[in-house]
Design a protein around this motif. Structure first.
Motif, PDB file in Angstrom:
ATOM      1  N   SER A  61       0.660  -1.640   0.101  1.00 41.50           N
ATOM      2  CA  SER A  61       0.262   0.616  -0.433  1.00 41.50           C
ATOM      3  C   SER A  61       0.839   1.323   0.132  1.00 41.50           C
ATOM      4  O   SER A  61       0.540   2.153  -0.176  1.00 41.50           O
ATOM      5  N   GLY A  62       2.048   1.252   0.743  1.00 42.65           N
ATOM      6  CA  GLY A  62       2.860   1.960   0.521  1.00 42.65           C
ATOM      7  C   GLY A  62       3.036   2.678   1.732  1.00 42.65           C
ATOM      8  O   GLY A  62       3.809   3.863   2.080  1.00 42.65           O
ATOM      9  N   ALA A  63       2.512   1.979   2.383  1.00 42.19           N
ATOM     10  CA  ALA A  63       2.778   2.591   3.882  1.00 42.19           C
ATOM     11  C   ALA A  63       3.985   2.348   4.740  1.00 42.19           C
ATOM     12  O   ALA A  63       4.772   2.090   4.058  1.00 42.19           O
ATOM     13  N   LYS A  64       4.081   3.514   5.730  1.00 46.09           N
ATOM     14  CA  LYS A  64       5.590   3.462   6.845  1.00 46.09           C
ATOM     15  C   LYS A  64       5.793   3.333   7.577  1.00 46.09           C
ATOM     16  O   LYS A  64       6.610   2.395   7.771  1.00 46.09           O
ATOM     17  N   TYR A  65       4.681   2.723   7.953  1.00 45.27           N
ATOM     18  CA  TYR A  65       4.509   1.874   9.748  1.00 45.27           C
ATOM     19  C   TYR A  65       2.897   1.900   9.373  1.00 45.27           C
ATOM     20  O   TYR A  65       1.902   2.411   9.075  1.00 45.27           O
ATOM     21  N   VAL A  66       2.311   0.722  10.728  1.00 44.55           N
ATOM     22  CA  VAL A  66       0.955  -0.189  10.921  1.00 44.55           C
ATOM     23  C   VAL A  66       0.661   0.026  12.114  1.00 44.55           C
ATOM     24  O   VAL A  66       1.344  -0.240  12.452  1.00 44.55           O
ATOM     25  N   VAL A  67      -0.191   0.402  12.186  1.00 42.25           N
ATOM     26  CA  VAL A  67      -1.116   0.408  14.357  1.00 42.25           C
ATOM     27  C   VAL A  67      -2.392  -0.508  13.989  1.00 42.25           C
ATOM     28  O   VAL A  67      -3.040  -0.666  13.028  1.00 42.25           O
ATOM     29  N   LEU A  68      -2.458  -1.646  14.813  1.00 44.44           N
ATOM     30  CA  LEU A  68      -2.891  -2.691  15.253  1.00 44.44           C
ATOM     31  C   LEU A  68      -3.750  -2.128  16.300  1.00 44.44           C
ATOM     32  O   LEU A  68      -3.258  -1.918  17.196  1.00 44.44           O
ATOM     33  N   THR A  69      -5.258  -2.135  16.111  1.00 50.63           N
ATOM     34  CA  THR A  69      -6.328  -1.843  17.190  1.00 50.63           C
ATOM     35  C   THR A  69      -5.886  -3.387  18.575  1.00 50.63           C
ATOM     36  O   THR A  69      -6.515  -4.270  18.776  1.00 50.63           O
ATOM     37  N   ILE A 289      -8.817  -9.254   5.601  1.00 53.79           N
ATOM     38  CA  ILE A 289      -9.571  -7.690   5.148  1.00 53.79           C
ATOM     39  C   ILE A 289      -9.954  -7.796   3.979  1.00 53.79           C
ATOM     40  O   ILE A 289      -9.651  -7.923   2.741  1.00 53.79           O
ATOM     41  N   ALA A 290     -11.364  -7.159   3.422  1.00 54.26           N
ATOM     42  CA  ALA A 290     -12.736  -7.649   2.275  1.00 54.26           C
ATOM     43  C   ALA A 290     -12.021  -6.809   0.847  1.00 54.26           C
ATOM     44  O   ALA A 290     -10.225  -5.668   1.460  1.00 54.26           O
ATOM     45  N   PRO A 291     -11.695  -6.856  -0.108  1.00 55.52           N
ATOM     46  CA  PRO A 291     -11.308  -7.080  -1.387  1.00 55.52           C
ATOM     47  C   PRO A 291     -10.968  -5.494  -1.187  1.00 55.52           C
ATOM     48  O   PRO A 291     -10.825  -5.474  -2.181  1.00 55.52           O
ATOM     49  N   ILE A 292     -12.573  -5.128  -1.320  1.00 53.34           N
ATOM     50  CA  ILE A 292     -12.965  -3.801  -1.607  1.00 53.34           C
ATOM     51  C   ILE A 292     -11.617  -3.277  -1.216  1.00 53.34           C
ATOM     52  O   ILE A 292     -11.040  -1.423  -1.462  1.00 53.34           O
ATOM     53  N   PHE A 293     -11.023  -3.615   0.138  1.00 56.69           N
ATOM     54  CA  PHE A 293     -10.227  -2.305   0.793  1.00 56.69           C
ATOM     55  C   PHE A 293      -8.800  -2.775   0.641  1.00 56.69           C
ATOM     56  O   PHE A 293      -7.819  -1.870   0.052  1.00 56.69           O
ATOM     57  N   GLU A 294      -8.354  -4.555   0.058  1.00 57.39           N
ATOM     58  CA  GLU A 294      -7.301  -4.724  -0.181  1.00 57.39           C
ATOM     59  C   GLU A 294      -7.232  -3.716  -1.913  1.00 57.39           C
ATOM     60  O   GLU A 294      -6.027  -2.815  -2.020  1.00 57.39           O
ATOM     61  N   GLU A 295      -8.619  -3.893  -2.449  1.00 55.69           N
ATOM     62  CA  GLU A 295      -7.818  -2.610  -4.022  1.00 55.69           C
ATOM     63  C   GLU A 295      -7.495  -1.378  -3.740  1.00 55.69           C
ATOM     64  O   GLU A 295      -6.530  -0.993  -4.388  1.00 55.69           O
ATOM     65  N   ARG A 296      -8.553  -0.491  -3.039  1.00 58.25           N
ATOM     66  CA  ARG A 296      -8.085   0.927  -2.582  1.00 58.25           C
ATOM     67  C   ARG A 296      -6.588   0.689  -2.154  1.00 58.25           C
ATOM     68  O   ARG A 296      -5.967   1.826  -2.772  1.00 58.25           O
ATOM     69  N   LEU A 297      -6.423  -0.485  -1.108  1.00 56.72           N
ATOM     70  CA  LEU A 297      -4.464  -0.130  -0.591  1.00 56.72           C
ATOM     71  C   LEU A 297      -3.641  -0.485  -1.626  1.00 56.72           C
ATOM     72  O   LEU A 297      -2.193   0.308  -1.607  1.00 56.72           O
TER      73      LEU A 297
END
Length: 410
Positions: A61-69, A289-297
């Protein structure tokens, strides 16, 4: 840029003050009488949860950090907390340390920084309700539940092999009580001076009522905070791909999700004003993680592969929005001797003629478009700078286009 996952069993993110009638009706129609909130835990199975897949997606996705709840306002922890007996993901539900597994995958499979979201409050915990009844003059909940949890996250005690060691602690659930009740100053003093992550950790601003947007390593202010103007202190836009929810919704419609165009626009507008962005996705109860979220990322990641130099390590320019055309600007790095400015164009220009009112150029200025070839033709007019765009199908990305301007005068 950041990706956040909000894995809450209260998927709709319902707060106590909301109108509950539709939820009561749904429960009456679909669950047996006396079905409690705790009964949902056995349905939280996470059987398809593959943290390696999540890590790959976040990297892409190009993220540089990830945060889990790690724990939301209902108190259920995604690690085997010693102070959340029988209300954590190892004791009930998936019977897995969901937090630890993702931390290990992120660190072993990617170069992302790993962080945790943690809610200070537990909506319905008896000790919290007791403290609240005393107008927070007593601190039984803080001393026995909230602060011990926070101490576990930077350095989980034996027999846990791998400490979580988060480099971001994203605090929330603070608004009902002052920072003195939460003993925020004392915890932060320990975190920055004695904890295992003291040299790397950063925190946000949600550590007590009246604190957000005033004190913190970076400001989050309110959910979906996007001021549209330059903010001097580092800040973050905490937003969702599902416009209506932080959790997963089975009844969501296509129109409820941000399009890729809308997501890219949110990113560039945020960065132009000096902010980071936290992009929330809500996984399903079975760990997908739903496909629509995956597609956007993944769409965002493909855009950033071409245009990332206008986003990463960039600095706000004098103008955040062009005076004529729908476009936003981010300046290059501080050591950029060529005074490079990136004009991020959100709408394809009519007849391929882009008119910019903000930049002042010299005869030595050079313009190019990221993902294209060669330099762009341009001319200075009384109205501004006219830039000739190439054919649209010659470019490698869509959704927004970045003009690199070298040798800018202002």
């Amino acid at each position: 840029m950041e990706t956040r996952t909000d894995w809450e069993m209260n998927g709709a993110g319902v707060k106590p003050k909301e109108n509950m009638s539709k939820y009561v009706e749904f429960m009456d129609n679909n669950y047996p009488p006396g079905y409690t909130y705790q009964d949902f835990a056995r349905d939280f199975t996470a059987e398809f949860y593959n943290p390696d897949d999540w890590a790959e997606l976040f990297q892409s996705s190009g993220a540089k950090y990830v945060v889990l709840t790690s724990k939301h306002h209902e108190g259920y922890t995604l690690w085997p907390s010693a102070v959340s007996f029988s209300w954590n993901s190892v004791d009930v539900g998936p019977h897995r340390d969901l937090l630890g597994e993702l931390a290990n995958s992120i660190r072993s499979k990617t170069d992302l920084k790993f962080g945790v979201y943690h809610s200070l409050m537990d909506w319905f915990h008896p000790l919290y309700l007791r403290d609240k009844f005393t107008l927070f003059t007593e601190q039984m909940f803080v001393k026995q539940k909230s602060i011990p949890e926070l101490h576990e996250l930077p350095h989980f005690p034996p027999p846990q092999v791998n400490a979580y060691n988060p480099e971001v602690i994203w605090s929330d659930g603070d608004w009902e009580a002052p920072d003195s009740y939460w003993t925020a100053k004392e915890f932060l003093a320990w975190l920055y001076n004695e904890s295992p992550v003291k040299d790397t950790v950063v925190v946000n601003d949600r550590w007590g009522s009246g604190i957000p947007c005033k004190h913190g390593g970076y400001y989050t202010c309110t959910d979906r905070y996007n001021p549209g103007v330059l903010i001097e202190h580092k800040w973050e836009n905490c937003m969702t791909l599902d416009k209506a929810s932080w959790g997963y919704r089975r009844n969501a419609k296509l129109s409820d999700y941000l399009t890729t165009v809308e997501l890219v626009q949110e990113v560039v507008e945020t960065v132009s004003c000096g902010g980071n962005i936290l992009i929330n996705v809500g996984p399903t109860k079975d760990g997908i993680i739903a496909p629509i979220f995956e597609e956007r990322l993944r769409d965002l990641g493909s855009w950033l592969k071409v245009n990332g130099e206008a986003i990463y390590s960039s600095k706000p320019w004098t103008f955040q929005n062009d005076t004529i055309t729908s476009g936003v600007y981010t300046k290059g790095n501080e050591n950029d001797v060529d005074q490079t400015v990136y004009a991020i164009v959100l709408e394809w220009p009519k007849e391929r003629q882009l008119l910019l009112g903000s930049p002042k150029l010299t005869q030595d200025s050079k313009l190019s478009i990221l993902g294209g070839t060669g330099q762009l033709k341009w001319s200075q007019t009384s109205m501004g700078v006219t830039v000739q765009f190439p054919e649209r199908d010659s470019l490698s990305t869509d959704w927004a286009w970045v003009v690199r301007i070298e040798g800018i005068f202002n």
